[in-house]
Design an enzyme around this catalytic site. Sequence first.
Site, short mmCIF file in Angstrom:
data_model
loop_
_atom_site.label_atom_id
_atom_site.label_comp_id
_atom_site.label_asym_id
_atom_site.label_seq_id
_atom_site.Cartn_x
_atom_site.Cartn_y
_atom_site.Cartn_z
N ARG A 109 0.81 -1.21 0.00
CA ARG A 109 0.00 0.00 0.00
C ARG A 109 0.85 1.27 0.00
NH1 ARG A 109 -2.50 -0.92 4.30
NH2 ARG A 109 -1.24 0.35 5.71
N GLY A 129 -18.19 0.60 4.57
CA GLY A 129 -19.56 0.68 5.04
C GLY A 129 -20.36 -0.52 4.56
N GLU A 148 -12.30 -10.83 -4.80
CA GLU A 148 -12.18 -9.78 -5.81
C GLU A 148 -11.62 -10.34 -7.11
OE1 GLU A 148 -11.35 -5.50 -4.33
OE2 GLU A 148 -9.46 -6.30 -5.07
#
Length: 1110
Positions: free
Chosen positions: A23, A51, A86
Amino acid sequence: MTVSEISRCSYHVFLSFRGEDTRKSFTDHLYTALVHLGIQIFRDDEEIERGNNIKDEIEKAILHHSKISIVVFSKNYAASTWCLNELVMILEHKKSSKHSVLPVFYDVDPSQVKNQTGSYAEAFTQHEQNFKSETNMVQRWRNALKEVADIGGMVLHDRHESQFIQDIVKEVQNKLHLISLYVPPYLVGIDSLVTQINQWLEQDGANKVGSVTICGIGGIGKTTIAKVVYNQNILRFEGYSFLADVRETSQDCNGLVRLQRQLISDILKGKSHKIYNIDNGINKIKEVVCCRRVLLVLDDVDELEKIRKLMGTQIPFHPGSKIIITSRNRCLLNAYFISQMFDSEASTSCGGLSKLFEVKELASSESLQLFNWYAFGHNSVPESSVAYERSLVKHCGGLPLALQVLGSSLSSKSVSSWKSALEKLEEIPDSKIQKILRISYDSLEDDHDKNLFLDIVCLFIGKDRDYTTTILDGCDYYTIIGIENLVGKSLLIINERNKLMMHQMIRDMGREIIRQESSDIGKRSRLWHKNAFDVIREKIGSRTVKCLTINLKGLLEDKAKRTNTTLHFPKHSKSQFLMANDVDMETQAFAKMKRLKLLQLDYVRLKGDFKDFPKRLRWLRWHGFWMQSFPVDFDINELVVLDMRNSKLKQVWKDTECLPNLKILNLNHSHSLLKTPSFSGLPSLEKLMLKDCINLVEVDQSIGELKMLTFLNLKDCTSLRKLPRTIGSLISLEELILSGCSRLDDVPRELHNMESLKVLNLDETAIYQSRLGLQWLLLKRSKGLGFSWASLPGSLVKLSLESCKLSDDVIPNDLCNLASLKSLNLSRNPIHYLAESLKELTKLDELVLTSCTELQMIPKLPFLPNVSGFSTVSAVKSFRSILPCFFSSKRCVIFGCEKLTEVQDIFKLEPIENFDAEEIRRLFNVNSVNKNRVQLYNCLTDNIMLATPQVLQECGITSTFILGSEVPIGYKHRTNEHRISFLLPTPSHPDEKIRWFSLCIVFSLDSDQILDLPPSVYIFNETKRTTGRYCSSFIGIPKTNDNTMLWLIHWPVTDCQFEGGDLVSCMIVPIHLRIRKFGVTYESEHNIRYEYGFSYLSPGTIRLWHNYSI
């Protein structure tokens, strides 16, 4: 949803990675490099707060928003179930769409990913324990890893991260086909300034003309910052152009005209315009900038006069246009110049929007980052180098170019080399940047690369790489590897046009090296401009001289502008500029230059014989050569390139000349040339240029002996009537240009023997006027001539017949012999229809029909895709999803085809009179229409027609534009906004299905601007998550901004797309339109119109599509 909201919701790239691994390092550097090129990225950081709907957001980013997924595989990637899910989603989307996947193997091998070994094996051992009841899911993860490893991607191995990121960026650019300017992949210290300039572009003066200067010393990063701002903002403007190196280019012969031509071509998206002189170019620039918002960058401007000469004064820029200038002169723009440059209205508003941004040197920490990136490929430094790193960076004084060059020169070097470099730097003051740059030159491994660099510095900056390679190979260089070495040391750049480019500071450093060879200019190895002039005039040359270049016309014109000129002007001269033969220059001045190989003598006239002239010349450029033939005593036996443009030659040489090594012969613009030379003694010739030899009447028969010739240019040889039949013997010829040969009415039948020919250009030739030419074009074979379309070589890839006055019957019914043809240009011909035989050209991907003013119909061609009006959210494509991509990507160019009314299976335009009243009622839900004439703009052909209302059928949707101001009574669902939403009721019959929607849009223009991009209409089924988008290729134009029009749309839908209980939203994205009223209704299978019982929802009561993204 506004247009800007839609733009913000779309991405080029979805970036998937394991957050804790990369990252803050590799992925962040990759992300930054892509963003600086204007590439929009959705970065999925596993550590961000998620969320309730974040999974849906990620899914939509993959399935709907992005075109490419980059998956960064690191050691701990497989440990993340989020990453694995993913990946499964990405691969499933890849199977059902054109979505691309680019695997990046950062610190793992593809075999480790495919076979799940090492850290991947450990991760799956844990997964199998945690998900014992979900073995199918674990197996899907394994299968996904195997599948993605087989795709083939980018593998780091042991190379530097910096080079790895550059390779990834290039791959992404290739996949996206983006038109953006190159910037280095790792930039520091510019974000703040880029943000400030972006804010300036978006400030309250967005509808006013604005100008800004980015200033600073050479090498500070002005151009790089301008490129980043340009890349990030071009999509916000209707036209844009980046003019690089204005200062240097404007000094070249016709340099200003070239800049003008580029500016116009850029803004008109590739449309070329002939420019005859600077004044003509200024007028055309004013024409193109007055009617569209443009972003214009003028790079490296040294004086205001250059801008005035380039664009004139009182320039009528369109409101909202922005001009960015980079310059070393921080006082370049001033109030007086603003009033001179812009017209009165624009200059009034521009004063407050004229800004100055000064680029400062990098801070110490930023300098360290940039230096480390070029020295090590990352920001971590080996302990053994730390002691020297900070001292080395300090000596660079925060100059990005010096940091880049020095870092590159020390890359992979030993500690002792670093120490030696530091010791050398300590002897040179920090302010003397040229000497710092010299360190990179000294780091070159051998004299070969050093001499190559110096030759390029003197002669070949801005020249084509292949052209330069041909010349320097002939000078015993290993040019290809040498250039690669120079690029690797950051001493040379190959730009997107394959030109050799070099920062001016590096160029000056190279020239300084040459100047320091000797205080006696005659004993230096390379001479240019004023020094070359002095050596020739004073006859002080020596054996040391290997390269000499002078453009006497340019030099004397420049000197004549100065009051302190050192040139000797004769008292009797009445010319504005000193002519070459007024200067005492003799051939004897070259007698001692025995080692001279590279010679440029543009517009120089020499007195005397050539018997003692250097005999080892490999490159001779002599523009404006004044003799009528080459001197017989001039020994040019070793020449590789002979460039005699703009010469006075009538015949090149009197007898056959033997030049066994000559590869390029350029005689362009030699207006006195009557006949080509004999080619019998030129066995190695590869390129022959005879462009604009307006009195050339004969091409020598011996041209057939040129078995190595690949390129032949006879463009604008207006006196040439025929070609020798021996031209068919050119077995290696790849490109033949005959455009503008206005008297050429015969092409030899032997053309079909040229099996290597790929490009044939016959624009503006006379083949249409001659009986012979017509027989050549017709399919029927002539016994006397024996040639036809069928005689064209099957190897042809590009054929251009622009402005040949071809009629409909010229294209034959059989074109199977042109199976390799990819590009066909039939522009400016009086054809009405295209032959059905074009369907046989299965490889054709470019058809140019510009200004075929009689063309009415284009048949269905192989590269026209089938298009449907509705798709699921996961399959929504780019802005013009309903229109075939070939119109917007230059695959089919139909600008100026003002009578075109049909492209088969794409669109058809018919007068409304062709439809009876019942059909109009069924289509548009109106009892009658206003048949007064309306203006209709065709964005495909870029023209306006004035006619009675026309019914447009495209992609299964029917629409029309009529005068009016009210939504007809049949449309019960209305709003004064640009969107409306409702719930579909339960049908009275179970088998009833919605068959079509009827939409009525009452609009007026928001400005006087003709629409480059038409508005889009959307119908969303938010329950089923499907969307339909209609982007019409036509738009009605109200007479004034206060007048209104009705846009009526009949939109069929298929079974099960809409059912009772579905939430439906209709929306129009009004680019330059003001929506006054909007009405919607629809009909079922049994023709039962739903007009009552709807649960109407106001726009504020639903979340309209921002969860889906258009």
